[in-house]
Design a protein around this motif. Structure first.
Motif, PDB file in Angstrom:
ATOM      1  N   ARG A  29       0.934  -1.182  -0.095  1.00 33.81           N
ATOM      2  CA  ARG A  29       0.115   0.067   0.042  1.00 33.81           C
ATOM      3  C   ARG A  29       0.972   1.318  -0.153  1.00 33.81           C
ATOM      4  O   ARG A  29       2.133   1.184   0.637  1.00 33.81           O
ATOM      5  CB  ARG A  29      -0.963  -0.034   1.165  1.00 33.81           C
ATOM      6  CG  ARG A  29      -2.138  -1.160   1.236  1.00 33.81           C
ATOM      7  CD  ARG A  29      -2.829  -1.044   2.690  1.00 33.81           C
ATOM      8  NE  ARG A  29      -3.845  -2.107   2.629  1.00 33.81           N
ATOM      9  CZ  ARG A  29      -4.392  -2.415   3.465  1.00 33.81           C
ATOM     10  NH1 ARG A  29      -4.135  -1.801   4.949  1.00 33.81           N
ATOM     11  NH2 ARG A  29      -5.318  -3.433   3.675  1.00 33.81           N
ATOM     12  N   ASP A  32      -3.295   4.817   2.143  1.00 36.56           N
ATOM     13  CA  ASP A  32      -4.554   3.780   2.228  1.00 36.56           C
ATOM     14  C   ASP A  32      -4.894   3.119   1.003  1.00 36.56           C
ATOM     15  O   ASP A  32      -5.985   2.483   0.743  1.00 36.56           O
ATOM     16  CB  ASP A  32      -5.801   4.614   2.763  1.00 36.56           C
ATOM     17  CG  ASP A  32      -5.628   5.087   4.349  1.00 36.56           C
ATOM     18  OD1 ASP A  32      -4.975   4.415   4.801  1.00 36.56           O
ATOM     19  OD2 ASP A  32      -6.175   6.530   4.540  1.00 36.56           O
ATOM     20  N   THR A  34      -4.395   0.688  -1.907  1.00 38.12           N
ATOM     21  CA  THR A  34      -3.863  -0.667  -1.943  1.00 38.12           C
ATOM     22  C   THR A  34      -3.210  -1.130  -3.524  1.00 38.12           C
ATOM     23  O   THR A  34      -4.049  -0.793  -4.539  1.00 38.12           O
ATOM     24  CB  THR A  34      -4.666  -1.781  -1.806  1.00 38.12           C
ATOM     25  OG1 THR A  34      -4.900  -2.074  -0.490  1.00 38.12           O
ATOM     26  CG2 THR A  34      -3.950  -3.191  -2.215  1.00 38.12           C
TER      27      THR A  34
END
Length: 271
Positions: A29, A32, A34
């Motif tokens: 990541r 926040d 991915t």
């Protein structure tokens, strides 16, 4: 070449890369977001690099976040790579990803790890456990074992540690490290520094340097105040670079090893 066990799963490319598939679920990541979500990662060892990295099938990477690198580096990884910048929420991370030229690894992408090189993805997970710095090597063990051996450590002829209750840390590919209780160390002869390092097996280490005039490297002494569970027995204990101090175990002098730390320590001693 990195010494690895001869296993059928470990394969070699003409470029000198070693690689093997991993069955771990790996995610990477940026904040926040991915960027990597892979159930088919591949571990890769570059020549003369002691730790592995992951590469991932393109289908398991957010390629929509990748841009051709504006300023691709040279000589940072094996072979003639194609580099990518990573664009996450308007923040451009230069040279955060790349591909290897090896046919075996075609259609796979590698990423830099922020806590290792200062750029790239900043959070990595194997299954539900966060990992740091670099992937853990499946061919490597780290065992922290309490002992009753008599360990003495000297710096420039001065005994700085003397204990009968060390914890011996055995780590594949490195010399045995002798961790000594603080009560058995002359920490008054050292001064704390701001230096910190991270290890995916042990955690984050803090350091001390020698206060005296001897020609010894800085950051000679370290400790893990809050180690990872697998290295729990070394919590708060003090270790020394075998490469730069004199260690005696049960009356027998331990030969100073030559490791990949030796060159770094030599440079530190001249600065």
């Amino acid at each position: 070449m990195i010494p690895l066990p001869t296993l059928q799963a470990v394969r070699t490319t003409p470029e000198g890369l070693l690689w093997e598939p991993s069955e771990r679920w790996v995610r990477g990541r940026k904040g926040d977001v991915t960027v990597v979500d892979s159930r088919h990662p591949v571990l890769v060892w570059e020549p003369d690099v002691p730790v592995p990295l992951y590469v991932f099938p393109r289908a398991e990477v957010r390629e929509d976040l990748l841009r051709p690198a504006k300023n691709p580096p040279t000589g940072t990884h094996t072979g003639s790579q194609i580099f990518y910048d990573l664009d996450v929420d308007g923040e451009l991370l230069e040279n955060a990803a790349w591909t290897f030229p090896a046919t075996d690894l075609a259609d796979h992408i590698a990423f830099e790890w922020f806590r290792r090189v200062g750029r790239g993805l900043d959070h990595w997970y194997e299954e539900e456990e966060e990992i740091f710095i670099h992937p853990r090597d499946p061919h490597k063990r780290v065992d922290a074992i309490p002992s009753s051996r008599h360990v003495q450590v000297s710096v420039d002829g001065t005994v700085v540690a003397d204990t009968h209750r060390p914890v011996l840390l055995f780590e594949t590919g490195l010399p045995t490290r002798y961790y000594v209780p603080r009560e058995d160390v002359r920490l008054d002869l050292f001064e704390p520094t701001d230096h910190r390092t991270g290890c995916p097996y042990k955690g984050t280490a803090e350091y001390w340097s020698w206060r005296g005039e001897a020609d010894v490297p800085s950051n000679l002494v370290w400790s893990y105040p809050d180690p990872l569970p697998a290295a729990g027995p070394i919590k708060g204990l003090i270790a020394f670079y075998n490469e730069a101090v004199d260690i005696t175990v049960d009356g027998e002098r331990v030969e100073r090893p030559v490791t990949h730390f030796t060159k770094t320590l030599s440079v530190q001693s001249r600065t």
